[in-house]
Design a protein around this motif. Structure first.
Motif, PDB file in Angstrom:
ATOM      1  N   GLY A  70      -2.704   9.180  -3.255  1.00 46.08           N
ATOM      2  CA  GLY A  70      -1.266   9.371  -3.101  1.00 46.08           C
ATOM      3  C   GLY A  70      -0.587   9.795  -4.384  1.00 46.08           C
ATOM      4  O   GLY A  70       0.287  10.668  -4.379  1.00 46.08           O
ATOM      5  N   ILE A  71      -1.006   9.229  -5.510  1.00 46.78           N
ATOM      6  CA  ILE A  71      -0.180   9.372  -6.720  1.00 46.78           C
ATOM      7  C   ILE A  71      -0.154  10.804  -7.242  1.00 46.78           C
ATOM      8  O   ILE A  71       0.813  11.228  -7.873  1.00 46.78           O
ATOM      9  N   TYR A 116      -0.896  -4.144  -5.436  1.00 47.89           N
ATOM     10  CA  TYR A 116      -0.328  -2.815  -5.178  1.00 47.89           C
ATOM     11  C   TYR A 116      -1.483  -1.829  -5.147  1.00 47.89           C
ATOM     12  O   TYR A 116      -2.265  -1.773  -6.101  1.00 47.89           O
ATOM     13  N   ASP A 156       5.388   4.827   2.854  1.00 49.83           N
ATOM     14  CA  ASP A 156       5.036   6.247   2.739  1.00 49.83           C
ATOM     15  C   ASP A 156       6.276   7.111   2.928  1.00 49.83           C
ATOM     16  O   ASP A 156       7.208   6.747   3.650  1.00 49.83           O
ATOM     17  N   ALA A 207       7.526   6.395  -3.598  1.00 48.76           N
ATOM     18  CA  ALA A 207       6.829   5.630  -4.637  1.00 48.76           C
ATOM     19  C   ALA A 207       7.650   5.512  -5.920  1.00 48.76           C
ATOM     20  O   ALA A 207       7.470   4.578  -6.700  1.00 48.76           O
ATOM     21  N   ASP A 241       0.861  -1.181   0.000  1.00 50.15           N
ATOM     22  CA  ASP A 241       0.000   0.000   0.000  1.00 50.15           C
ATOM     23  C   ASP A 241       0.900   1.235   0.000  1.00 50.15           C
ATOM     24  O   ASP A 241       1.377   1.672   1.041  1.00 50.15           O
ATOM     25  N   VAL A 242       1.139   1.764  -1.200  1.00 50.97           N
ATOM     26  CA  VAL A 242       2.088   2.875  -1.339  1.00 50.97           C
ATOM     27  C   VAL A 242       1.379   4.204  -1.074  1.00 50.97           C
ATOM     28  O   VAL A 242       0.198   4.354  -1.409  1.00 50.97           O
ATOM     29  N   ILE A 291      -2.563   2.369  -4.289  1.00 50.87           N
ATOM     30  CA  ILE A 291      -2.131   3.735  -3.955  1.00 50.87           C
ATOM     31  C   ILE A 291      -3.409   4.572  -3.934  1.00 50.87           C
ATOM     32  O   ILE A 291      -4.123   4.662  -4.925  1.00 50.87           O
ATOM     33  N   VAL A 301      -5.569   1.961  -8.253  1.00 51.72           N
ATOM     34  CA  VAL A 301      -5.289   3.353  -7.882  1.00 51.72           C
ATOM     35  C   VAL A 301      -6.610   4.049  -7.555  1.00 51.72           C
ATOM     36  O   VAL A 301      -7.555   3.987  -8.349  1.00 51.72           O
TER      37      VAL A 301
END
Ligand SMILES: C[S@@+](CC[C@H](N)C(=O)[O-])C[C@H]1O[C@@H](n2cnc3c(N)ncnc32)[C@H](O)[C@@H]1O
Length: 248
Positions: free
Chosen positions: A139-140, A134, A92, A121, A67-68, A136, A165
């Motif tokens: 966040g991205i 994966y 993170d 990331a 979990d980015v 995110i 995402v």
């Protein structure tokens, strides 16, 4: 400053190497209030979006999640709950966000199912082919080069692995977008000031949302990273959006 060296930080133009530090500053400043503010600002709707993410992801027992930009672990906790058992690594850039997440894990007695790792990331500190899933979430759009983050997602996923995402997006209906802009630009920074005495962080939040690519453009970026069967689903008319892809 030449174009190659600059990027955006909300509506400001900054040097590329400055952006991560500025983003870390924003999230260090909001970390202790992050979960509460999320509920207040979105009137709880972020929970429905994260549930929709889990519905589409359909976590299975034993899966390994990365979990980015995972922050305080919201997505990871949901993932573990749905999977029944499994493992989540929250990665993170901002250590204070991870600290808040760790406290939650201790309170929920989930320490053994979770790892908390500081990392970027765009240069993940994990070997190739090492995760089943994966994620995110919100966040991205903060990452200096989102395409690089997607390339990294592809690298660390095992063949057969899934990318998902969750991010703010653009409302296809122009009039609705205008109404939403009025709300977000006028209400969100003012509430940030009122509740958290921090207008700047919430001004950055709304500006960064408007700067992020629309659904179709981002879909092209997911495909460019190598993901197959790439698709998206709008949430709340496109205020947010889920993008999914598979490493096959
Ligand atoms: C809005 S929070 C989202 C937290 C959580 N995923 C959620 O949905 O509630 C954005 C997070 O992205 C992290 N972040 C920003 N840029 C990053 C990067 N380049 N690499 C890793 N994390 C990053 C921030 O530190 C922050 O914790």
């Amino acid at each position: 400053m030449s174009d190659e060296q600059t990027t955006h930080f909300g509506y400001q133009t900054v040097r590329e190497e400055e952006k991560a530090g500025r983003v870390r500053g924003v999230f260090t400043s909001v970390a202790s209030r992050y979960d509460v503010m999320n509920d207040v600002m979105s009137v709880g709707i972020h929970r429905l979006w994260k549930d929709a993410m889990m519905d589409w992801l359909a976590p299975r027992p034993g899966q390994k999640l990365l979990d980015v930009a995972g922050g305080t672990g919201d997505v990871s906790f949901r993932f573990l709950g749905r999977a029944g058992h499994g493992h989540a690594t929250v990665c993170d850039l901002t250590e204070s966000m991870l600290v808040e997440g760790r406290k939650r894990a201790e309170a929920e007695r989930l320490e053994d199912s979770l790892d908390w790792v500081a990392g970027d990331a765009m240069a993940l500190p994990f070997p190739d082919n090492s995760f089943d899933v994966y994620t995110i979430s919100f966040g991205i759009r903060n990452v200096t080069r989102p395409q690089k983050a997607l390339d990294e997602a592809f690298r660390v996923l095992r063949p057969g692995g899934r990318l998902m995402v969750l991010e703010f997006s653009q409302i296809p209906n122009e009039m609705m977008q205008k109404v939403y802009d009025l709300y977000s630009f006028n209400v969100i920074p003012a509430m940030g000031q009122l509740i958290a005495n921090d207008r700047d962080s919430y001004q950055y939040l709304v500006e960064s949302i408007r700067r992020f690519p629309d659904q179709e453009t981002f879909l092209g970026m997911v495909e460019a990273a190598g993901f197959e069967q790439a698709k998206y689903r709008n949430l709340s008319m496109g205020i947010a959006c889920l993008h999914s892809g598979w490493k096959l």
